[in-house]
Design an enzyme around this catalytic site. Structure first.
Site, PDB file in Angstrom:
ATOM      1  N   MET A   1      27.418 -14.672  11.668  1.00  0.00           N
ATOM      2  CA  MET A   1      28.655 -13.982  13.410  1.00  0.00           C
ATOM      3  C   MET A   1      28.701 -15.272  13.877  1.00  0.00           C
ATOM      4  O   MET A   1      29.063 -14.920  14.492  1.00  0.00           O
ATOM      5  CB  MET A   1      28.408 -12.607  13.815  1.00  0.00           C
TER       6      MET A   1
ATOM      7  N   HIS B   1      27.369  -5.577  15.208  1.00  0.00           N
ATOM      8  CA  HIS B   1      26.252  -7.165  15.296  1.00  0.00           C
ATOM      9  C   HIS B   1      25.706  -7.945  16.946  1.00  0.00           C
ATOM     10  O   HIS B   1      25.985  -7.860  17.424  1.00  0.00           O
ATOM     11  CB  HIS B   1      25.913  -8.201  14.871  1.00  0.00           C
TER      12      HIS B   1
ATOM     13  N   SER C   1      27.286  -2.207  25.911  1.00  0.00           N
ATOM     14  CA  SER C   1      25.804  -1.454  26.407  1.00  0.00           C
ATOM     15  C   SER C   1      25.692  -1.389  27.405  1.00  0.00           C
ATOM     16  O   SER C   1      26.873  -1.990  28.668  1.00  0.00           O
ATOM     17  CB  SER C   1      24.934  -2.976  25.720  1.00  0.00           C
TER      18      SER C   1
ATOM     19  N   TYR D   1      23.593 -12.742  26.948  1.00  0.00           N
ATOM     20  CA  TYR D   1      23.726 -11.181  26.139  1.00  0.00           C
ATOM     21  C   TYR D   1      24.809 -10.375  27.273  1.00  0.00           C
ATOM     22  O   TYR D   1      25.948  -9.344  26.994  1.00  0.00           O
ATOM     23  CB  TYR D   1      22.918 -10.518  25.928  1.00  0.00           C
TER      24      TYR D   1
ATOM     25  N   ALA E   1      27.001 -11.316  29.710  1.00  0.00           N
ATOM     26  CA  ALA E   1      27.420 -11.265  29.580  1.00  0.00           C
ATOM     27  C   ALA E   1      28.707 -11.707  28.329  1.00  0.00           C
ATOM     28  O   ALA E   1      30.583 -11.039  29.142  1.00  0.00           O
ATOM     29  CB  ALA E   1      28.410 -13.250  30.057  1.00  0.00           C
TER      30      ALA E   1
ATOM     31  N   GLY F   1      21.918   2.700  25.308  1.00  0.00           N
ATOM     32  CA  GLY F   1      20.950   2.371  26.457  1.00  0.00           C
ATOM     33  C   GLY F   1      19.928   1.340  25.292  1.00  0.00           C
ATOM     34  O   GLY F   1      20.314   0.809  24.758  1.00  0.00           O
TER      35      GLY F   1
ATOM     36  N   ILE G   1      17.484   0.972  22.814  1.00  0.00           N
ATOM     37  CA  ILE G   1      17.135   1.794  21.063  1.00  0.00           C
ATOM     38  C   ILE G   1      16.732   1.269  20.327  1.00  0.00           C
ATOM     39  O   ILE G   1      15.918   0.060  20.363  1.00  0.00           O
ATOM     40  CB  ILE G   1      18.722   1.793  19.954  1.00  0.00           C
ATOM     41  N   ASP G   2      15.295   2.267  19.666  1.00  0.00           N
ATOM     42  CA  ASP G   2      14.006   1.933  19.436  1.00  0.00           C
ATOM     43  C   ASP G   2      14.643   1.218  17.328  1.00  0.00           C
ATOM     44  O   ASP G   2      14.271   1.531  16.603  1.00  0.00           O
ATOM     45  CB  ASP G   2      13.228   2.542  18.621  1.00  0.00           C
TER      46      ASP G   2
END
Length: 236
Positions: free
Chosen positions: A37, A64, A115, A128, A130, A161, A163-164
């Site tokens: 990507m 992604h 996010s 990230y 931005a 938030g 995430i695992d």
């Protein structure tokens, strides 16, 4: 549930495994295409191949993340900024642009993984954050265009938030004290929001929504609360 899916990632072996699992779980068909990507031409080709293979498109799920930047203080590395912008923002727009005609024809849905970092600026993830702010602006604008033009295409922003997922835990697991929310429940909530054509999803709700609501009223307090989650000695 009989869905016909097209998957993409950079790793062929993992794609093959996930495709087989999709079929085992009841997908009508499952295809994959190896793609990076960070390359917008590659992103265009994936969307075009999906439309060709599936004969159209009902859902475009943009999920992604990547780029060469790491979790840490911004040190003026423009290559990292450009890389993050390509993968985490521009490729989303490229995929949407290529798929737009098909989505308009099907009156389909666009689902975008955003996010909390796209609503409240997060330290140590400047590039990230931005990109997520940019996604929020683009897709909220696009949603309004669809509404005004009476185009029945829905846009769901999933504001997530910690995430695992494997990559998230590997990158920030020892750098924050907050608990990671289960990816399986997160995936279920995203699917529900997409099918119900909700404009927004907050997950985990009580870990995200209150901060967003209070951000403009008490910005300093919100920043101070969020800053307490960082383990500074583990961050460079």
């Amino acid at each position: 549930m009989g869905a016909h899916v097209m998957l993409t990632a950079r790793r062929a072996k993992q794609l093959e495994e996930v495709t087989k699992k999709c079929l085992k779980l009841g997908a009508g068909s499952a295809h994959y295409m190896v793609s990076d990507m960070g390359n917008l031409t590659s992103a265009h080709n994936v969307a075009q191949e999906a439309i060709t293979k599936l004969g159209g498109l009902d859902y475009l799920v943009l999920n992604h993340v990547g780029g060469i930047g790491s979790f840490g203080s911004f040190k003026g590395d423009m290559d990292a900024v450009l890389s993050s912008n390509n993968v985490n923002f521009l490729s989303y727009i490229q995929l949407t642009s290529t798929a737009l005609k098909a989505l308009l024809q099907s009156q389909g849905s666009i689902v975008v993984m955003s996010s909390l970092s796209g609503r409240i600026g997060a330290p140590f993830t400047t590039s990230y954050s931005a990109a997520k702010f940019a996604l929020e602006g683009f897709y909220s604008s696009l949603r309004r265009e669809f509404d005004l033009n009476k185009n029945n295409v829905s846009v769901t922003m999933a504001v997530l938030g910690f995430i695992d997922t494997e990559s998230a835990v590997r990158k920030v697991g020892d750098k924050v004290t907050m608990s990671a929310s289960p990816k399986e429940i997160c995936a279920d909530e995203v699917v529900k929001a997409a099918v119900l054509r909700k404009p927004e999803l907050f997950y985990p709700f009580w870990g995200i929504k209150p901060f967003v609501l209070l951000r403009d009223w008490t910005p300093t307090l919100i920043s101070n609360i969020l800053d307490k989650f960082y383990v500074l000695e583990n961050i460079q």
